[in-house]
Design a protein around this motif. Structure first.
Motif, mmCIF file in Angstrom:
data_model
loop_
_atom_site.group_PDB
_atom_site.id
_atom_site.type_symbol
_atom_site.label_atom_id
_atom_site.label_comp_id
_atom_site.label_asym_id
_atom_site.label_seq_id
_atom_site.Cartn_x
_atom_site.Cartn_y
_atom_site.Cartn_z
ATOM 1 N N LYS A 1 66.631 -4.353 66.903
ATOM 2 C CA LYS A 1 65.963 -4.035 68.170
ATOM 3 C C LYS A 1 66.997 -3.604 69.210
ATOM 4 N N CYS A 2 68.132 -4.297 69.235
ATOM 5 C CA CYS A 2 69.216 -3.906 70.150
ATOM 6 C C CYS A 2 69.724 -2.510 69.814
ATOM 7 N N ALA A 3 69.789 -2.223 68.508
ATOM 8 C CA ALA A 3 70.233 -0.892 68.078
ATOM 9 C C ALA A 3 69.269 0.182 68.574
ATOM 10 N N LYS A 4 67.980 -0.148 68.557
ATOM 11 C CA LYS A 4 66.964 0.796 69.042
ATOM 12 C C LYS A 4 67.189 1.135 70.514
ATOM 13 N N TYR A 5 67.381 0.103 71.329
ATOM 14 C CA TYR A 5 67.548 0.342 72.760
ATOM 15 C C TYR A 5 68.906 0.987 73.072
ATOM 16 N N PHE A 6 69.920 0.628 72.297
ATOM 17 C CA PHE A 6 71.222 1.272 72.464
ATOM 18 C C PHE A 6 71.105 2.759 72.182
ATOM 19 N N LEU A 7 70.430 3.101 71.085
ATOM 20 C CA LEU A 7 70.270 4.504 70.718
ATOM 21 C C LEU A 7 69.453 5.259 71.755
ATOM 22 N N PHE A 8 68.449 4.589 72.314
ATOM 23 C CA PHE A 8 67.633 5.240 73.342
ATOM 24 C C PHE A 8 68.468 5.532 74.587
ATOM 25 N N VAL A 9 69.223 4.543 75.074
ATOM 26 C CA VAL A 9 70.060 4.733 76.265
ATOM 27 C C VAL A 9 71.118 5.804 76.013
ATOM 28 N N PHE A 10 71.753 5.742 74.840
ATOM 29 C CA PHE A 10 72.768 6.723 74.468
ATOM 30 C C PHE A 10 72.197 8.141 74.538
ATOM 31 N N ASN A 11 71.021 8.335 73.962
ATOM 32 C CA ASN A 11 70.413 9.664 73.927
ATOM 33 C C ASN A 11 69.849 10.080 75.283
ATOM 34 N N PHE A 12 69.418 9.095 76.069
ATOM 35 C CA PHE A 12 68.925 9.443 77.403
ATOM 36 C C PHE A 12 70.056 10.016 78.258
ATOM 37 N N ILE A 13 71.235 9.385 78.179
ATOM 38 C CA ILE A 13 72.395 9.902 78.910
ATOM 39 C C ILE A 13 72.754 11.293 78.400
ATOM 40 N N PHE A 14 72.734 11.472 77.076
ATOM 41 C CA PHE A 14 73.024 12.761 76.454
ATOM 42 C C PHE A 14 72.019 13.804 76.915
#
Length: 275
Positions: A9-22
Motif C-alpha cells: 500500500k505504501c508502494a502504491k502511494y509512493f508511486l502515485f506521488v512520484f508520478n504526480f510530481i513527474f
C-alpha cells in the motif's frame, strides 16, 4: 480477494506521488514550450531579462521542451492513474515505458561517448564560424550577446585564445569604426570581480592583446588569455563528479520506479484490487 500488505500500500502511494510530481513537471514544461511557440511576444521577455535570444534557436528549443514536457505529462499521468486505480496492466505498461526511456538514455550516453570527438569538433567548428564571421553583425546581435556573455561569465577570450579575434570580421571591420584601439572585445578583459562588467584597466587590456605589449607586465593580469574551449573543458572536469552523481541519481530513480511498478502490478494481478 486477499488484501495486500501495508508495504505494498505504501508502494502504491509512493508511486502515485512520484508520478504526480513527474506529471506536474511535464505540464509546466509543456505550458512553457507552447507559450513560446504560440505567443509572438514571448521572445521579448528574454530581452527584458537581458538574455540573448536568437529566434530560430529559441523556437527549436521550444519544440524540444514541448516534446519532452508532453512525454513527461503522458507518462506521469499514466503512472498516476495506474497506481491510484490499481490497474495491473497499466502499471506494467508504465514500467515498460520507463524501461524504454532508460534504455534510450543509456544508448544516447554510450553514443555520445563513442562520438565525443566528432561532436566536440562539430560544435567547435560552428562556434568558430560565429566568432569569425558573425560576431558584431547588426543582424546577429544574439550571437554577439552570447559570445560576450560566454567570455564574461567564463573569464575566457575567443575559442582557442584571444588571438582568434585577429582574423575575425569584427576585428577588420566594425572594430575599426567603433573601437579603433581594441584588438579584442571588452568582455575579454579581466574585471575587478565576476559580477562587474568593467575592465580593471581598459588601456592595459587593449595593449595586452597586441604584439607591442610590454612583456614585463603579466598579460593575464588584464586580459583573459585562455580560450573558451579550454575554460569549458576545465569547468566540466571540475564538476564531473556532480554530473556523474546526478546522472546516476536519475537512473536510480527510474530503476526504483520500474521495480515498484512491476512489483505492485504483479501483486495486484495476483491478489486483486487493494482494499
Amino acid at each position: 480477494m486477499a488484501k495486500l500488505s501495508c508495504g505494498f500500500k505504501c508502494a502504491k502511494y509512493f508511486l502515485f506521488v512520484f508520478n504526480f510530481i513527474f506529471w506536474a513537471a511535464g505540464a509546466v514544461l509543456l505550458a512553457i514550450g507552447i507559450w513560446f511557440l504560440a505567443d509572438a511576444n514571448a521572445l521579448g521577455w528574454l530581452h527584458v531579462a537581458n538574455i540573448a535570444a536568437d529566434e530560430s534557436l529559441i523556437k527549436a528549443a521550444a519544440v524540444i521542451i514541448v516534446v519532452v514536457g508532453g512525454l513527461m505529462f503522458v507518462v506521469g499521468g499514466l503512472g498516476c492513474c495506474a497506481a491510484w486505480r490499481e490497474v495491473a496492466e497499466c502499471l506494467l505498461t508504465f514500467a515498460a515505458i520507463l524501461i524504454i526511456l532508460l534504455l534510450g538514455q543509456l544508448v544516447t550516453g554510450i553514443l555520445a561517448g563513442i562520438f565525443y570527438d566528432k561532436i566536440t569538433a562539430n560544435v567547435e567548428q560552428r562556434m568558430n564560424v560565429t566568432l569569425q564571421s558573425q560576431y558584431g553583425l547588426s543582424n546577429a546581435s544574439a550571437i554577439t550577446e552570447t559570445w560576450d556573455l560566454l567570455q564574461r561569465e567564463m573569464s575566457c577570450c575567443g575559442l582557442s585564445g584571444y588571438t582568434d579575434w585577429f582574423t575575425s570580421w569584427w576585428y577588420s571591420n566594425n572594430n575599426r569604426q567603433t573601437q579603433p584601439s581594441w584588438p579584442v572585445p571588452a568582455t575579454c578583459c579581466r574585471t575587478m570581480d565576476p559580477s562587474s562588467s568593467h575592465p580593471i584597466n581598459e588601456t592595459f587590456c587593449s595593449e595586452a592583446a597586441t604584439s607591442t605589449y610590454n612583456i614585463t607586465l603579466q598579460r593575464s593580469l588584464y586580459l583573459n588569455v585562455q580560450g573558451c574551449e579550454e575554460s569549458f573543458k576545465m569547468l566540466v572536469r571540475r564538476h564531473l563528479a556532480i554530473i556523474i552523481g546526478v546522472a546516476i541519481g536519475l537512473i536510480m530513480v527510474q530503476i526504483i520506479g520500474i521495480v515498484v511498478a512491476c512489483c505492485l502490478g504483479m501483486q495486484i494481478r495476483n491478489v486483486g484490487t487493494i482494499a
